[in-house]
Design an enzyme around this catalytic site. Structure first.
Site, PDB file in Angstrom:
ATOM      1  N   ASP A  12       0.851  -1.177   0.000  1.00 41.20           N
ATOM      2  CA  ASP A  12       0.000   0.000   0.000  1.00 41.20           C
ATOM      3  C   ASP A  12       0.895   1.237   0.000  1.00 41.20           C
ATOM      4  O   ASP A  12       2.087   1.154   0.318  1.00 41.20           O
ATOM      5  CB  ASP A  12      -0.894  -0.035   1.251  1.00 41.20           C
ATOM      6  N   ASP A  14      -0.240   4.993   1.058  1.00 42.05           N
ATOM      7  CA  ASP A  14      -0.453   5.867   2.210  1.00 42.05           C
ATOM      8  C   ASP A  14      -0.438   5.060   3.504  1.00 42.05           C
ATOM      9  O   ASP A  14      -1.151   4.064   3.636  1.00 42.05           O
ATOM     10  CB  ASP A  14      -1.779   6.614   2.068  1.00 42.05           C
ATOM     11  N   ASP A 208      -1.200  -1.086   5.928  1.00 36.31           N
ATOM     12  CA  ASP A 208      -1.383  -0.498   7.256  1.00 36.31           C
ATOM     13  C   ASP A 208      -2.810  -0.644   7.758  1.00 36.31           C
ATOM     14  O   ASP A 208      -3.136  -0.156   8.835  1.00 36.31           O
ATOM     15  CB  ASP A 208      -0.998   0.983   7.249  1.00 36.31           C
TER      16      ASP A 208
END
Length: 269
Positions: A12, A14, A208
């Site tokens: 990922d 961000d 995250d």
């Protein structure tokens, strides 16, 4: 140099590589290590606002040098899905250039006259008029597609309503739920794997968020690494009925372990 690790990396963007336009420490080192060792990787994002070229420029400003072809967005995954489902079709789009460019590139006609699909993506300028038009087209038979289910996104001032929140509004008004293409739909992961030329058994997903990244990786047959530098923390992760393969503080913990990411520092907390 041949990829001796045998691993392919999906990650990922961000919360893993960057946070609000700032580089997460260690991200540049890890990307450099992957490139130096010719380890295949792809950066994934549910954000459909930007084209890969836009995102490459954004990442360069933070100090990350990632090629356009190594960036995979929910807009690209959505375009690929529509091209398979209904080649040469038409769509009414509520979204930004990342989405409209992806649909143009597969030969779709963008129209508000009897389109095959209403396609909802991320935008910072949702208009009541555009949403109303989308509702009426769905009521009249257009198939409803949304790039991703994220209900909100971050900004310096606080949370912003995202695609999932606007999709819920349209669904409530029409009674028709959208088909979401982006994470956690394994479809996005599998499309990225095809572009990468990788197999799920030799691929890991770094994210995250438990509800999108880890779930998507798990349902796609990937091994998963949760980093604690973004949305989910250990307490949050523990509340889910599934677990990542391992948890690390940040992507910096994987530096030096790209050939064996589940060894040494990258072992589970």
């Amino acid at each position: 140099m041949i990829n001796e690790s045998g691993w392919n990396f999906l990650m990922d963007m961000d919360g893993v590589l960057v946070r609000e336009e700032h580089l997460i420490p260690g991200a540049d080192t890890l990307i450099g290590e992957l490139r130096d060792n010719q380890i295949p990787f792809m950066v994934l994002t549910n954000n459909s606002i930007y084209t890969p070229r836009d995102l490459r420029a954004r990442l360069l400003r933070t100090g990350l040098d990632i090629p356009e072809e190594s960036i995979w967005t929910s807009a690209l995954a959505t375009a690929g899905f529509l091209e398979q489902q209904r080649p040469g079709g038409s769509a009414y789009v509520v979204g930004e250039s990342g989405l409209t460019t992806a649909l143009h590139d597969i030969g779709y006609v963008l129209t508000d006259r009897d389109p095959d699909y209403v396609v909802l993506g991320e935008t910072r300028t949702y208009s009541f008029e555009a949403i109303t038009r989308a509702i009426r087209l769905v009521e009249n038979g257009a198939r409803f597609i949304a790039t991703n289910p994220d209900e909100k996104g971050p900004s310096r001032e606080g949370s912003l309503p995202a695609t999932g929140a606007v999709a819920a509004l349209i669904e409530r008004a029409t009674g028709h739920a959208p088909y979401y293409v982006g994470k956690p739909n394994p479809l996005m992961m599998r499309s990225a794997l095809r572009v990468l030329g990788a197999h799920s058994e030799q691929t890991l997903m770094i994210g995250d968020r438990m509800d999108t990244d880890v779930r998507a990786g798990l349902e796609s047959g990937l091994r998963t690494i949760l980093v604690l530098s973004g949305i989910s923390d250990e307490a949050t992760a523990d509340r889910f009925p599934y677990r990542p393969t391992t948890i690390v503080d940040s992507i910096a913990d994987l530096v030096g372990h790209t050939t064996d990411p589940f060894d040494g520092k990258s072992s589970s907390h």
